[in-house]
Design a protein around this motif. Structure first.
Motif, PDB file in Angstrom:
ATOM      1  N   GLY A  40       0.829  -1.193   0.000  1.00  0.00           N
ATOM      2  CA  GLY A  40       0.000   0.000   0.000  1.00  0.00           C
ATOM      3  C   GLY A  40       0.867   1.247   0.000  1.00  0.00           C
ATOM      4  O   GLY A  40       1.962   1.259   0.558  1.00  0.00           O
ATOM      5  N   SER A  58      -4.834   2.678  -1.886  1.00  0.00           N
ATOM      6  CA  SER A  58      -4.742   1.760  -3.016  1.00  0.00           C
ATOM      7  C   SER A  58      -5.437   2.401  -4.206  1.00  0.00           C
ATOM      8  O   SER A  58      -6.522   2.946  -4.063  1.00  0.00           O
ATOM      9  CB  SER A  58      -5.407   0.438  -2.680  1.00  0.00           C
ATOM     10  N   LEU A  66     -10.673  -3.488   1.080  1.00  0.00           N
ATOM     11  CA  LEU A  66      -9.271  -3.524   1.485  1.00  0.00           C
ATOM     12  C   LEU A  66      -9.100  -3.910   2.942  1.00  0.00           C
ATOM     13  O   LEU A  66      -9.806  -3.422   3.810  1.00  0.00           O
ATOM     14  CB  LEU A  66      -8.629  -2.149   1.283  1.00  0.00           C
ATOM     15  N   LYS A  67      -8.136  -4.765   3.186  1.00  0.00           N
ATOM     16  CA  LYS A  67      -7.744  -5.153   4.541  1.00  0.00           C
ATOM     17  C   LYS A  67      -6.220  -5.147   4.600  1.00  0.00           C
ATOM     18  O   LYS A  67      -5.553  -5.465   3.626  1.00  0.00           O
ATOM     19  CB  LYS A  67      -8.255  -6.557   4.896  1.00  0.00           C
ATOM     20  N   ALA A  68      -5.694  -4.795   5.756  1.00  0.00           N
ATOM     21  CA  ALA A  68      -4.242  -4.811   5.938  1.00  0.00           C
ATOM     22  C   ALA A  68      -3.797  -6.238   6.229  1.00  0.00           C
ATOM     23  O   ALA A  68      -4.274  -6.868   7.160  1.00  0.00           O
ATOM     24  CB  ALA A  68      -3.847  -3.878   7.071  1.00  0.00           C
ATOM     25  N   LEU A  86      -1.388  -4.720   1.734  1.00  0.00           N
ATOM     26  CA  LEU A  86      -2.848  -4.765   1.666  1.00  0.00           C
ATOM     27  C   LEU A  86      -3.311  -5.961   0.847  1.00  0.00           C
ATOM     28  O   LEU A  86      -2.559  -6.535   0.069  1.00  0.00           O
ATOM     29  CB  LEU A  86      -3.383  -3.477   1.030  1.00  0.00           C
ATOM     30  N   VAL A 117      -7.145   2.742   3.856  1.00  0.00           N
ATOM     31  CA  VAL A 117      -7.236   1.885   5.034  1.00  0.00           C
ATOM     32  C   VAL A 117      -6.393   2.513   6.140  1.00  0.00           C
ATOM     33  O   VAL A 117      -5.255   2.912   5.909  1.00  0.00           O
ATOM     34  CB  VAL A 117      -6.704   0.462   4.727  1.00  0.00           C
TER      35      VAL A 117
END
Length: 158
Positions: A40, A58, A66-68, A86, A117
């Protein structure tokens, strides 16, 4: 011979059946593999003491997808280097063969804002006067947390 006679109508019916069969075959779904994780781009860092909140951006993915995957901070005497990985977690749209052919002939143009995020990281010691850099060595703007998120961002943009 009359062009609209029984032979002509028979040919037209055959062409219609053939067109329907082709469209049904083209509507078969193509499965698509999940996207791999990606780095990211970190736009800003909000800070309060030892707590950093990285705002990772992103380009092509929406915020709700989106998730880390991972976040890391490497601390030095005068700086902190941060990195965020990400992942797009939304199921991918399965395309029909017709959609695939269309995309190959006329590639879609994407105009999107991308997703953001917020990723928290805790440092070993307070940030203080140290500067924050991303993994490519680009300095990242640091915003002190001053109440609400809106107030923090307004103060950071001054």
């Amino acid at each position: 011979m009359n062009p609209l006679g029984p032979s002509f109508l028979w040919r037209m019916c055959c062409l219609l059946v053939l067109a329907v069969a082709i469209s049904m075959a083209a509507s078969l779904r193509e499965s698509r593999p999940a996207e791999p994780p990606f780095n990211g781009w970190i736009d800003t860092v909000e800070v309060e003491g030892r707590a950093l909140i990285l705002q990772a951006v992103s380009g092509m993915h929406s915020t709700e997808c989106l998730k880390a995957d991972a976040a890391e901070a490497v601390e030095f005497e005068t700086s902190v280097r941060v990195r965020v990985v990400l992942r797009d977690v939304c199921p991918r749209h399965e395309r029909t063969l017709l959609e695939k052919w269309r995309d190959e002939l006329w590639p879609p143009a994407y105009i999107g804002t991308g997703g953001i995020v917020s990723v928290p990281i805790t440092l070993d010691r307070p940030l203080g006067r140290r500067k924050v850099f991303d993994e490519d060595g680009r300095e990242i703007r640091v915003c002190p947390i001053t109440g609400s998120r809106l107030k923090t961002m307004q103060q950071c943009l001054k």
